[in-house]
Motif scaffolding. Structure first.
Motif, PDB file in Angstrom:
ATOM      1  N   HIS A  82     -12.147  -1.922   6.428  1.00  0.00           N
ATOM      2  CA  HIS A  82     -12.737  -2.033   5.102  1.00  0.00           C
ATOM      3  C   HIS A  82     -13.894  -3.028   5.014  1.00  0.00           C
ATOM      4  O   HIS A  82     -14.203  -3.556   3.942  1.00  0.00           O
ATOM      5  CB  HIS A  82     -11.626  -2.342   4.101  1.00  0.00           C
TER       6      HIS A  82
ATOM      7  N   SER B 263       0.808  -1.226   0.000  1.00  0.00           N
ATOM      8  CA  SER B 263       0.000   0.000   0.000  1.00  0.00           C
ATOM      9  C   SER B 263       0.839   1.273   0.000  1.00  0.00           C
ATOM     10  O   SER B 263       0.492   2.253  -0.654  1.00  0.00           O
ATOM     11  CB  SER B 263      -0.920   0.020   1.232  1.00  0.00           C
TER      12      SER B 263
ATOM     13  N   VAL C 141     -16.651   7.443  -0.283  1.00  0.00           N
ATOM     14  CA  VAL C 141     -15.543   6.661  -0.824  1.00  0.00           C
ATOM     15  C   VAL C 141     -14.487   6.478   0.266  1.00  0.00           C
ATOM     16  O   VAL C 141     -14.027   7.444   0.873  1.00  0.00           O
ATOM     17  CB  VAL C 141     -14.915   7.348  -2.047  1.00  0.00           C
ATOM     18  N   CYS C 142     -14.109   5.240   0.500  1.00  0.00           N
ATOM     19  CA  CYS C 142     -13.099   4.899   1.500  1.00  0.00           C
ATOM     20  C   CYS C 142     -11.703   5.032   0.886  1.00  0.00           C
ATOM     21  O   CYS C 142     -11.557   5.123  -0.343  1.00  0.00           O
ATOM     22  CB  CYS C 142     -13.337   3.469   1.990  1.00  0.00           C
ATOM     23  N   SER C 143     -10.681   5.028   1.710  1.00  0.00           N
ATOM     24  CA  SER C 143      -9.303   5.096   1.210  1.00  0.00           C
ATOM     25  C   SER C 143      -8.955   3.884   0.350  1.00  0.00           C
ATOM     26  O   SER C 143      -8.027   3.936  -0.459  1.00  0.00           O
ATOM     27  CB  SER C 143      -8.321   5.198   2.381  1.00  0.00           C
ATOM     28  N   CYS C 144      -9.705   2.776   0.531  1.00  0.00           N
ATOM     29  CA  CYS C 144      -9.450   1.570  -0.267  1.00  0.00           C
ATOM     30  C   CYS C 144     -10.102   1.656  -1.641  1.00  0.00           C
ATOM     31  O   CYS C 144      -9.872   0.796  -2.493  1.00  0.00           O
ATOM     32  CB  CYS C 144      -9.948   0.328   0.474  1.00  0.00           C
ATOM     33  N   GLY C 145     -10.926   2.692  -1.872  1.00  0.00           N
ATOM     34  CA  GLY C 145     -11.589   2.866  -3.162  1.00  0.00           C
ATOM     35  C   GLY C 145     -13.020   2.386  -3.200  1.00  0.00           C
ATOM     36  O   GLY C 145     -13.766   2.698  -4.136  1.00  0.00           O
ATOM     37  N   LYS C 146     -13.438   1.641  -2.191  1.00  0.00           N
ATOM     38  CA  LYS C 146     -14.817   1.169  -2.130  1.00  0.00           C
ATOM     39  C   LYS C 146     -15.656   2.159  -1.324  1.00  0.00           C
ATOM     40  O   LYS C 146     -15.126   3.115  -0.749  1.00  0.00           O
ATOM     41  CB  LYS C 146     -14.870  -0.230  -1.516  1.00  0.00           C
ATOM     42  N   ARG C 147     -16.944   1.928  -1.249  1.00  0.00           N
ATOM     43  CA  ARG C 147     -17.837   2.866  -0.582  1.00  0.00           C
ATOM     44  C   ARG C 147     -18.488   2.238   0.656  1.00  0.00           C
ATOM     45  O   ARG C 147     -18.779   1.051   0.672  1.00  0.00           O
ATOM     46  CB  ARG C 147     -18.940   3.334  -1.554  1.00  0.00           C
TER      47      ARG C 147
END
Length: 399
Positions: free
Chosen positions: A236, A158, A245-251
């Motif tokens: 997550h 990451s 939007v989360c830092s991982c790209g998902k919501r």
């Protein structure tokens, strides 16, 4: 350092005594799974080498009082480095697990350019030099960091990416010391296992409240890291229909309603609306400073700030209820930077757990606030060196 590394049973004795005041030979014998005569001889040898010292006799239990032993102070050291998305903190510990010098911090923003890895190496190298301690007395450097950390390969998928083959290899070449890396939440779990509430518990879940929300899983007195070291990505789990939007790209991940970023965001929204609070009209741009101001307001009983924490705590409890269903834990510890407000977390988190858990599963779960405070990751990073000391070859810098 060679006299420790050349004998695996000496390392095992160090592990048994690390973070503890003292133990008798009988307990040490059980810990390293060797006979009492063998253990006694080894202990005496380490006393002569001034690694261990006698600490008097144990209290009488009706028979002969056993001699107690402990690690000698300020003979050998481990270095702990705590890396988060915004800043890096350095400190040094003795083999009793005591921090012996004041921590030093530097703002190093994590990116994917490789510049952050160079900055990390430069900072830690300077800090080691500034201690004035001979490197031959330093057993290694433990570093905790967010992200998908592969402890076997010494890389972080990451952050801290660069042209170098691996983080550990690069840092060892710069520092000329053994280097070990791990996920920050796993190390906060290790800290609790070695020096916190989890010391005498078989199974413990440790929640790392920070810029994300991590999880340290202790199973049978060991940190559970999963197949590749990625276990504990609590942040997550998708729980909310908030479209954030989360830092991982998902919501809708847990992180989007429970992290310290959210605390600052909600505070700024309230200030913009003109709420009554002891907070200044504008929070500092430095996120760490902003969080400190909010924590201070919470601890002073500011109703607005306490309300913000209540909102986060309830959502965190909702997430923890998932863990209750999966693990049926006896102990859950709230730790990390975000746990500084202490007891203010307990009512909303507990309410969230009870509201979203099956009662029978949660009825025996105890919720605690870590007593290690913001230093938990440093404590865990230093303990990581001891945990992995058997991997070091005498005279050779090796991961």
């Amino acid at each position: 350092m060679k006299m420790i590394l050349e004998n695996k049973f000496k390392i095992k004795l160090i592990k048994q005594l690390y973070g503890r005041e003292q133990l008798p030979v009988s307990d040490l014998s059980k810990g390293i799974r060797k006979s009492i005569p063998f253990t006694s001889a080894l202990v005496n040898e380490m006393v002569e080498e001034e690694i261990l010292e006698e600490r008097g006799l144990a209290k009488s239990k009706g028979g002969r009082r056993p001699q107690l032993y402990s690690i000698k102070e300020k003979i050998y050291y481990t270095i702990g480095v705590a890396v988060n998305q915004i800043s890096t903190t350095f400190s040094i510990f003795d083999l009793k697990g005591n921090q012996v010098l004041e921590s030093k911090s530097k703002n190093i923003l994590l990116s994917k350019t490789g510049e952050d890895l160079i900055a990390l190496g430069t900072f830690v190298s300077k800090c080691i030099k500034d201690t004035g301690i001979d490197k031959s007395r330093i057993l290694g450097v433990g570093i905790g960091m967010p992200g998908f950390v592969d402890v076997k390969e010494g890389i972080n998928h990451s952050f801290l990416k660069s042209n170098h083959s691996d983080i550990v290899g690069y840092l060892e070449s710069i520092l000329e010391l053994p280097v070990f890396i791990d996920n920050d939440s796993s190390l906060i779990g290790l800290a609790e296992l070695r020096q916190g509430w989890g010391r005498d518990r078989e199974n413990t879940l440790v929640i790392n409240i920070g810029w994300g929300v991590g999880l340290g899983v202790i199973v049978s007195q060991k940190v559970f890291r999963g197949e590749n070291g990625f276990a504990g990505e609590f942040s997550h789990i998708p729980l909310f229909e908030n479209n954030k939007v989360c830092s991982c790209g998902k919501r809708g991940c847990l992180e989007t309603e429970t992290s310290l970023y959210v605390l600052i965001e909600k505070a700024k929204e309230g200030l913009a609306d003109g709420v009554y609070t002891i907070l200044p009209n504008q929070l500092p741009d430095d996120r760490t400073d902003a969080v400190k101001l909010i924590f201070n307001a919470i601890q002073q009983g500011d109703s607005f700030a306490v309300g913000l924490l209540k909102h986060l705590g309830h959502n965190l409890g909702r997430g923890i209820s998932t863990l209750v269903h999966l693990f049926n834990p006896g102990l859950i510890v709230l730790s990390g930077l975000g746990a500084i407000p202490g007891k203010f977390w307990l009512p909303p988190v507990q309410q969230g757990i009870y509201e979203h858990s099956i009662g029978k599963l949660a009825e025996n779960t105890v919720l605690k606030i870590s007593e290690l405070g913001a230093a938990a990751e440093l404590v865990g990073a230093a303990a990581l060196v001891i945990e992995r000391l058997e991997e070091v070859t005498p005279g050779v810098v090796s991961k």
